[in-house]
Design an enzyme around this catalytic site. Structure first.
Site, PDB file in Angstrom:
ATOM      1  N   GLU A 106       0.797  -1.213   0.000  1.00  0.00           N
ATOM      2  CA  GLU A 106       0.000   0.000   0.000  1.00  0.00           C
ATOM      3  C   GLU A 106       0.834   1.269   0.000  1.00  0.00           C
ATOM      4  O   GLU A 106       0.412   2.294  -0.507  1.00  0.00           O
ATOM      5  CB  GLU A 106      -0.966   0.020   1.186  1.00  0.00           C
ATOM      6  N   ASP A 157     -11.904  -4.232   3.718  1.00  0.00           N
ATOM      7  CA  ASP A 157     -10.695  -4.242   4.541  1.00  0.00           C
ATOM      8  C   ASP A 157     -10.971  -4.624   6.004  1.00  0.00           C
ATOM      9  O   ASP A 157     -10.912  -5.782   6.366  1.00  0.00           O
ATOM     10  CB  ASP A 157     -10.006  -2.881   4.440  1.00  0.00           C
ATOM     11  N   ASP A 158     -11.252  -3.612   6.835  1.00  0.00           N
ATOM     12  CA  ASP A 158     -11.527  -3.790   8.263  1.00  0.00           C
ATOM     13  C   ASP A 158     -12.798  -3.004   8.563  1.00  0.00           C
ATOM     14  O   ASP A 158     -12.753  -1.921   9.170  1.00  0.00           O
ATOM     15  CB  ASP A 158     -10.365  -3.258   9.097  1.00  0.00           C
TER      16      ASP A 158
END
Length: 363
Positions: free
Chosen positions: A213, A293-294
């Site tokens: 990332e 993602d989260d």
């Protein structure tokens, strides 16, 4: 159990037609971390169960979404969450909730759960695995959502630790475990450190992916050539290097992008909600997939990540559905199961009315 609602961290304009479209679209989830998908109320209850202090935090203020522009702060909270998930019942519960309330309820047909054993340092891998697989099977029986596991290596640890984890995965190999990944802070663990672990995984038939990332585009070349990755998690910087971009287009390398979390973390842009990196990747012809993602930690969910792209990039049904079809192509099911998944998604998309949007100025 009914999970408490939370406020979205990325506000979007109210448009009932778009909301209905994105809610109805089928989704395939290739970038969702189990630790990061635990609802705040569940964390509070598990902390009380195991006598873990949350320093006065409650379900309402446990997750401070915008503080996660600081990756270190995000990882600290992530480690706290991991520390309260300890026994088989805990792992069953968080897996089941992630796949049902956090998955099937949003049209997710299939998920490859990113599982991070190093995030549960005092839990033996077989115990963790037993609880997670039990939750996966129960979720499938109750909602129809299918799932597999991708075991994540903590890149902030040594290459020897990574090899040891892969050896444990191999020693306890089950069909649900289809691959390995590489997560935590890229700046603290360049991919070249993990060649031996990834080569060991390859010899045992495990698929490979890795987060990239914040590193330079050259890291993507390392992932492909040295680690043998068949897809890349995030990877927004690929468009900074025309040669690597062209290679990834030609080889149809999938990139599992996460709009809301990456915008907050400043990986996919400047945090302004334009999602211009994802637009550039799609426009370049890269194979882009979308996930969340989260989700509760970043104040989002699988539907909301589709919603923000519809508003920011003007994507309608067909463009959003293509992101799901890309994920089907990129998933690690066998060919027969992939065809079945594609047929399920095709059927759902056919029943979703289109809603073309126009690019709006997020300011």
């Amino acid at each position: 159990m009914t999970l408490a609602p939370f406020a979205f961290s990325t506000p979007t304009p109210h448009d009932p037609a778009i909301d209905a479209m994105v809610a109805a679209l089928p989704k395939v989830s290739l970038h969702c971390h189990l630790i990061g998908s635990v609802a705040a109320q569940t964390v509070v209850e598990l902390a009380a169960k195991h006598g873990v202090s949350l320093a006065g935090r409650t379900a309402e203020d446990l997750y401070d979404h915008h503080s996660y522009a600081d990756l270190g702060e995000f990882l600290r909270v992530l480690d706290v969450v991991g520390s309260v998930i300890r026994d088989v019942d805990d792992f069953h519960r968080v897996t089941y909730e992630s796949l049902t309330a956090g998955g099937a309820a949003h049209g997710v047909l299939y998920r490859e759960i990113q599982l991070s054993p190093p995030g549960h340092p005092d839990v033996p891998y077989p115990r963790l695995l037993a609880g997670v697989v039990s939750g996966m099977r129960a979720a499938r029986a109750d909602t129809g959502i299918d799932s597999r596991l991708v075991v994540g290596i903590n890149r902030e640890r040594s290459g020897a630790d990574a090899v040891a984890l892969v050896e444990e995965v191999v020693a306890h190999r089950i069909d649900e475990v289809v691959g390995i990944g590489l997560d935590y802070a890229e700046v603290n663990g360049p991919p070249g450190r993990f060649v031996e672990a990834f080569q060991l995984a390859a010899r045992h038939g495990l698929e490979r992916t890795a987060h990239s990332e914040s590193g330079p585009p050259a890291h993507i070349r390392t992932l492909l050539d040295d680690l043998g990755c068949s897809r890349v998690d995030h990877g927004y910087h690929v468009v900074d290097d025309p040669d690597i971009t062209a290679r990834c287009v030609a080889e149809r390398v999938p990139f599992t992008c996460t709009p809301v979390s990456s915008d907050i973390g400043r990986y996919s842009g400047s945090g302004d909600g334009t999602h211009h990196r994802i637009r550039e990747m799609v426009d370049a012809g890269l194979c882009v997939t979308i996930d969340s993602d989260d989700p509760p930690m970043f104040g989002t969910d699988p539907t909301h990540d589709f919603r923000v792209l519809s508003h920011a990039l003007g994507y309608g049904r067909d463009q959003l559905a293509q992101l799901t079809f890309n994920a089907i192509d990129a998933c690690w099911l066998d060919e027969s199961d992939r065809r079945d998944l594609r047929a399920r998604a095709d059927t759902v998309v056919a029943g979703v009315p289109d809603r073309h949007t126009t690019l709006e100025d997020p300011s």
